[in-house]
Enzyme design. Structure first.
Site, PDB file in Angstrom:
ATOM      1  CE  LYS A  74      -4.310  -1.509   2.133  1.00 45.83           C
ATOM      2  NZ  LYS A  74      -5.325  -1.160   3.133  1.00 45.83           N
ATOM      3  CG  ASP A 110      -8.214   1.333   3.057  1.00 41.25           C
ATOM      4  OD1 ASP A 110      -9.047   0.482   2.707  1.00 41.25           O
ATOM      5  OD2 ASP A 110      -6.987   1.146   3.008  1.00 41.25           O
TER       6      ASP A 110
END
Ligand code: ATR
Length: 287
Positions: A74, A110
């Site tokens: 990520k 997210d």
């Protein structure tokens, strides 16, 4: 990439290492099928040393219509992409890659996923306070979401205080109306944060391997406080088991997982996926 008349489905995927456990294929494929779209969503193991080549290959061959990024890529994927959204660069992590023309763009859903999870509780969120346990990548997205939702105070508590301090320092300029506090994982401070917070949120990996969660003073929490976890397997992870035993309302990580998936799906397909279908597809894998 747009939907063509071809009978071959366009590919979407999630990359990570390990990746076999990922439920993203189950969730996305259920939504794709429900909408009758011509996509196939797969999981793809990409080792850290292969990440640059993987992105180059996608850019060259255009064999993917988009992809999700999970651990451990990520943060490390940022330099390989053509463009990073302002949100993803502020959070410092990309979990979704999509095409803009010939450019591979990275963003972070997210944040939207956690906002969706909190909003789904149906409570007022403005000027509330939170205690966030942990200061890793997941915590960064959650603290960003809390600031954007208008929380008045967010305390970030972490075993390694320097990481909490760095997180607070990088987020503070974006949220002048939110008091951001960094704290070590220390009894007295935890006592006070747990007792005064409206939301107590676990973003640490404690409990993923079944280990117990350090005892927290949930008995001192406000009567209407909510405990949230980013873990959804098991459905009641150790942090929530403890909070639940003290009578707190609990929310596991499934709503955040669905929320981030929904936002990624919209970016790739331009369509809103049916949340109830996604949720139902996950249930057999969670019980
Ligand atoms: P993610 O990107 O999923 O947030 P991460 O960046 O590895 O994962 O962060 C894991 C978080 O869990 C960190 O805040 C870590 O604390 P440290 O910064 O001190 O390492 C926290 N964590 C993991 N195991 C822990 C433990 N046994 N006790 C307390 N905190 C723990």
């Amino acid at each position: 990439m747009s939907q063509s008349g071809s009978t071959h489905p366009q590919l979407l995927c999630v990359i990570g290492d390990p990746i076999a456990h990922s439920l993203s294929p189950v969730m996305h494929q259920a939504a794709i099928n429900a909408l009758g779209l011509n996509y196939q969503y797969i999981a793809c193991r990409v080792l850290p040393a292969e990440l640059g080549d993987f992105v180059d290959d996608v850019r060259r061959t255009k064999r993917l219509a988009g992809f999700n990024v999970t651990l451990p890529h990520k943060e490390t994927i940022l330099p390989y992409l053509d463009e990073i959204s302002e949100l993803a660069s502020r959070v410092g992590a990309v979990n979704t890659v999509y095409w803009q023309g010939n450019r591979l763009c990275g963003t972070n859903t997210d944040v939207a996923g956690f906002s969706y999870a909190l909003e789904s509780l149906g409570k007022s969120l403005s000027r509330k306070s939170a205690c966030v346990l942990g200061a890793g990548g997941a915590s960064r997205a959650i603290v960003y979401a809390l600031g954007a939702l208008g929380f008045s105070q967010v305390a970030v508590v972490n075993r390694t205080i320097e990481k909490a301090q760095a997180l607070v320092e990088s987020m503070s300029p974006h949220f002048p109306d939110t008091t951001l506090i960094a704290s070590a994982w220390q009894h007295e401070r935890l006592d006070s944060f747990v007792a005064t917070s409206d939301f107590i949120i676990n973003t640490t990996s404690i409990g993923l391997a079944g280990e117990p969660y350090p005892t927290l003073p949930f008995h001192r929490a406000k009567a209407d406080a909510v405990a949230c976890d980013i873990i959804y397997r098991p459905l009641l992870p150790p942090f929530l088991t403890q909070a639940n035993a003290s009578g707190l309302q609990c929310q596991n990580g499934m709503a955040m997982f669905i929320g981030q998936g929904q936002a990624s799906f919209q970016l790739w397909t331009g369509q809103t996926p049916p949340v109830d279908v996604m949720e139902k597809a996950l249930v057999p894998f969670l019980s």
